[in-house]
Design a protein around this motif. Structure first.
Motif, short mmCIF file in Angstrom:
data_model
loop_
_atom_site.label_atom_id
_atom_site.label_comp_id
_atom_site.label_asym_id
_atom_site.label_seq_id
_atom_site.Cartn_x
_atom_site.Cartn_y
_atom_site.Cartn_z
N SER A 138 66.59 55.27 37.03
CA SER A 138 67.00 55.38 38.43
C SER A 138 66.64 56.73 39.03
N THR A 139 66.74 57.81 38.24
CA THR A 139 66.53 59.13 38.82
C THR A 139 65.12 59.32 39.39
N PRO A 140 64.08 59.10 38.61
CA PRO A 140 62.73 59.30 39.19
C PRO A 140 62.43 58.35 40.34
N ILE A 141 62.85 57.08 40.22
CA ILE A 141 62.56 56.15 41.30
C ILE A 141 63.29 56.56 42.57
N MET A 142 64.54 56.99 42.35
CA MET A 142 65.35 57.40 43.48
C MET A 142 64.69 58.59 44.18
N CYS A 143 64.20 59.54 43.40
CA CYS A 143 63.57 60.74 43.97
C CYS A 143 62.31 60.37 44.75
N ILE A 144 61.40 59.69 44.05
CA ILE A 144 60.10 59.40 44.66
C ILE A 144 60.28 58.40 45.81
N GLY A 145 61.03 57.32 45.49
CA GLY A 145 61.26 56.31 46.52
C GLY A 145 61.98 56.89 47.73
N GLY A 146 62.95 57.73 47.46
CA GLY A 146 63.72 58.35 48.54
C GLY A 146 62.81 59.18 49.43
N ILE A 147 61.92 59.94 48.80
CA ILE A 147 61.00 60.78 49.58
C ILE A 147 60.10 59.90 50.45
N ILE A 148 59.54 58.85 49.85
CA ILE A 148 58.64 57.97 50.61
C ILE A 148 59.40 57.35 51.79
N MET A 149 60.61 56.84 51.51
CA MET A 149 61.36 56.18 52.56
C MET A 149 61.74 57.17 53.65
N ALA A 150 62.13 58.37 53.25
CA ALA A 150 62.52 59.37 54.23
C ALA A 150 61.33 59.71 55.12
N LEU A 151 60.16 59.86 54.51
CA LEU A 151 58.97 60.19 55.29
C LEU A 151 58.62 59.06 56.24
N ARG A 152 58.89 57.84 55.81
CA ARG A 152 58.61 56.70 56.68
C ARG A 152 59.47 56.73 57.94
N GLU A 153 60.71 57.22 57.75
CA GLU A 153 61.60 57.28 58.89
C GLU A 153 61.12 58.34 59.88
N ASP A 154 60.81 59.51 59.37
CA ASP A 154 60.32 60.55 60.28
C ASP A 154 59.57 61.63 59.50
N ILE A 155 58.28 61.73 59.78
CA ILE A 155 57.45 62.64 59.00
C ILE A 155 57.69 64.09 59.42
N ASN A 156 58.15 64.28 60.65
CA ASN A 156 58.29 65.65 61.15
C ASN A 156 59.45 66.40 60.50
N LEU A 157 60.42 65.65 60.01
CA LEU A 157 61.57 66.32 59.38
C LEU A 157 61.34 66.55 57.89
N SER A 158 60.17 66.14 57.41
CA SER A 158 59.96 66.14 55.96
C SER A 158 60.12 67.53 55.35
N TRP A 159 59.86 68.58 56.13
CA TRP A 159 59.97 69.92 55.54
C TRP A 159 61.39 70.16 55.02
N LEU A 160 62.36 69.45 55.60
CA LEU A 160 63.74 69.61 55.12
C LEU A 160 63.85 69.19 53.65
N VAL A 256 69.63 68.57 59.02
CA VAL A 256 69.05 67.30 59.47
C VAL A 256 69.60 66.93 60.84
N LEU A 257 70.91 67.09 61.02
CA LEU A 257 71.51 66.71 62.29
C LEU A 257 71.02 67.63 63.42
N TRP A 258 70.89 68.91 63.10
CA TRP A 258 70.46 69.89 64.09
C TRP A 258 69.03 69.60 64.56
N PHE A 259 68.11 69.58 63.58
CA PHE A 259 66.70 69.41 63.96
C PHE A 259 66.43 67.98 64.39
N GLY A 260 67.06 67.03 63.68
CA GLY A 260 66.89 65.62 64.05
C GLY A 260 67.48 65.37 65.43
N GLY A 261 68.64 65.99 65.70
CA GLY A 261 69.29 65.82 67.00
C GLY A 261 68.35 66.23 68.14
#
Ligand code: UTP
Ligand code: MG
Length: 577
Positions: A138-160, A256-261
């Motif tokens: 679960s740990t590696p999938i969660m990390c990699i998958g989480g990163i991919i999914m997060a980037l899919r939501e918004d690439i501009n916040l990825s630096w966070l 996330v809330l600050w920059f995403g907001g």
């Protein structure tokens, strides 16, 4: 060692492990899917007021959530099953190995560490397997998958993500590195506490007799304080750990809330995407944290695995021959031929050039000052140790060529330090012959002069014996050990100073009774009291590992100065008494 050990012992449980992988895969994917569904509800349902869509997607979310929980439970179930089974097998492996050890092998390790290795060390490895199985997939999938999914939501916040994950790794990693040596030293301190406690409990009578309680209390206090200090240091670091992790998580949330907001404000991002991004970031951080915790367990478990491996790798120094020989006759003729023997690691031999023969129907007595090597001499026949030179023959065959089971069928040893096991008297008496009838047990007790005190006990044969036989007197213990040997009806009896704790009258009665039951057996008696051996057929006078004189009592009185000395010393002692 850790990898080899785990691989070897987890092999039979591969089906479980595959099940764990499959379930965790399903559970992790489901967990990763949930935030994006949530985002859809907010962005497409709530913002447009599409109640229908909210119900439908909400339904899907519910199903996915159930799948996630169900597969997670199944994963943990199979993971625990596999890990516990590996632990059980490892413990069994260590136990079997230790039971195959010779006295020498046990001495090279020491009993306490063998106990720790078979229990605590196995526990550590088992724990790692459990954690590994639960987080490995679960740990590696969660990390990699989480990163991919997060980037899919918004690439501009990825630096966070690129900022918060390394910060977390550095902080947790730093704490783990600081904690590790402390954990290791804690393990040693626990060992130390065990050691002091064990010694004091076993030696409690001596401690009382010499009024050493204050000293011993202080000794324990020291060990106890050391453990406390280490535990406090660990506690201090742990106190830091959770707030630190908490702070990173909360700071990340705030960022996330600050920059995403701001991006939501400017219309570049939807509210749902923002919440999803936040959830993914938290999932990633938790996974990273778990991964680091696991990494922390590896060094400790690998130390333990090395310690277990050391035990498992020992080739017992005494083992049964590949092609055992069985003597044609079952008589009990014992012959020592030019035997020399040295304890492992000792420079000088404790026995040199020992030769004698003992035949059925005869009694051979061995006498000599303390430390002369009498017990060592006896221990060579049942192969507790192997000779360095020469040969020990039983019915014409060297004992090193016989199966040890075959030797024990012919030879019974009553050791100098009588030892009984926890259980009942009956259980102890049957130790060498489980199928003995109750009659046989009473008969043996009768001969060993133990019938009286066993009959007096309320529960008779079923009376409890404490570990080591500490709840019966020294003399009673000796008599029970003699009875235990008698039950097996061997061809050769070895009595190592077995009558020392008996009063002279009981000693005489016991020997008279023994004489009748052991009439056709070979009897070898080590004794301190001359009176015990005056009627022996042959007496060996042992001094410093050598036979200095041999003969009957009367002959030795005439010819042997050493024997005369022993006789005289005992006479004077008895006169004084
Ligand atoms: P023994 O134990 O054979 O002497 O040790 P013993 O004649 O039976 O002595 P008592 O009468 O019971 O007291 C002989 C020598 O072997 C060494 C000891 O140094 C002892 O002097 N020894 C014994 C070991 O080195 N290791 C052991 O495990 C036992
Ligand atoms: Mg001895």
């Amino acid at each position: 060692m850790l990898v080899t050990l785990i691989r070897r012992y987890s092999k039979p449980y591969m089906p479980y492990i595959f099940a764990v992988i499959a379930f965790q895969l399903a559970s992790t994917i489901a967990a990763l899917y949930l935030p994006s569904l949530n985002a859809q509800i907010i962005d497409e349902g709530v913002s447009r007021g599409d109640i229908d869509f909210i119900w439908r997607t909400g339904g899907i979310m519910l199903v996915v959530a159930f799948i996630q929980v169900g597969t997670a439970i199944a994963g943990v179930y199979f993971g625990s099953k596999a890990a516990m089974a590996v632990g059980r097998d490892l413990r069994r492996g260590v136990f079997r190995k230790v039971t195959s050890f010779s006295a020498k092998d046990v001495n090279t390790f020491g009993a306490p560490t063998l106990i720790t290795r078979g229990t605590n060390d196995v526990q550590q490895v088992q724990m790692l397997v459990l954690m590994g199985l639960n987080f490995m997939v679960s740990t590696p999938i969660m990390c990699i998958g989480g990163i991919i999914m997060a980037l899919r939501e918004d690439i501009n916040l990825s630096w966070l993500v690129w900022v918060s994950v390394p910060v977390l790794i550095v902080v947790v990693g730093y704490l783990v590195v600081r904690l590790m040596p402390l954990f290791r030293s804690m393990q040693k301190k626990i060992d130390r506490i065990n050691e002091v406690l064990r010694e004091q409990i076993i030696g409690i009578r001596v401690v009382r007799a010499f009024v050493r309680e204050p000293y011993e209390t202080e000794r324990f206090g020291e060990a106890n304080k050391e453990l406390t200090d280490v535990s406090l240091k660990i506690g201090a670091l742990f106190v830091l750990m959770f707030p630190a992790i908490g702070m990173i998580l909360h700071l990340s949330t705030a960022a996330v809330l600050w920059f995403g907001g701001q991006r939501v404000d400017s219309g570049d991002m939807q509210v749902g995407a923002l919440t999803a991004f936040l959830q993914y970031l938290l999932q990633i951080l938790v996974a990273v944290m778990m991964g680091t915790f696991m990494a922390m367990m590896i060094p400790r478990a690998s130390v333990c695995a090395d310690r277990i491996g050391e035990v498992l790798d020992v080739e017992p120094s005494i083992h049964d021959p590949a092609h055992p020989e069985t003597p044609a006759a079952l008589e009990g003729v014992v012959e020592y031929r030019n035997v020399t023997f040295a304890y492992p690691g000792a420079e000088a031999p404790v026995l040199s050039n020992i030769s004698f023969t003992a035949r059925p129907g005869e009694t051979l007595a061995i006498i000599g000052s303390t430390g002369a090597g009498k017990s060592s001499l006896l221990s060579l026949l049942p192969r507790l140790y192997d000779v360095a030179e020469g040969e020990v023959l039983l019915d014409g065959v060297s004992v090193s060529k016989m199966d040890r089971a075959e030797i024990t069928r012919r030879v019974a040893l009553v050791p100098q330090r009588p030892y009984l096991f926890s259980g009942t008297i009956e259980h102890n008496l049957r130790f060498g012959k489980t199928e003995a009838t109750e009659e046989e047990l009473w008969e043996a007790l009768h001969v060993a002069q133990g019938e009286g005190f066993v009959r007096e006990k309320k529960n008779g044969l079923a009376s409890r014996i404490a570990q080591g036989g500490t709840n019966v007197s020294g003399g009673q213990r000796q008599r029970l050990c003699i009875a235990r040997a008698l039950v097996t009806k061997p061809k050769v009896y070895l009595f190592d100073d077995s009558f020392s704790a008996l009063d002279v009258a009981t000693d005489a009665r016991l020997r008279a009774a023994l004489k009748r039951t052991t009439a056709d057996a070979t009897v070898i008696i080590v004794a301190q009291r001359i009176s015990t051996i005056t009627d022996a057929d042959q007496i060996l006078v042992l001094d410093n590992g050598r036979i200095v004189d041999r003969g009957t009592h009367d002959e030795l009185l005439e010819t042997s100065p050493t024997y005369q000395e022993i006789v005289e010393s005992q006479l004077s002692v008895e006169e004084v008494a």
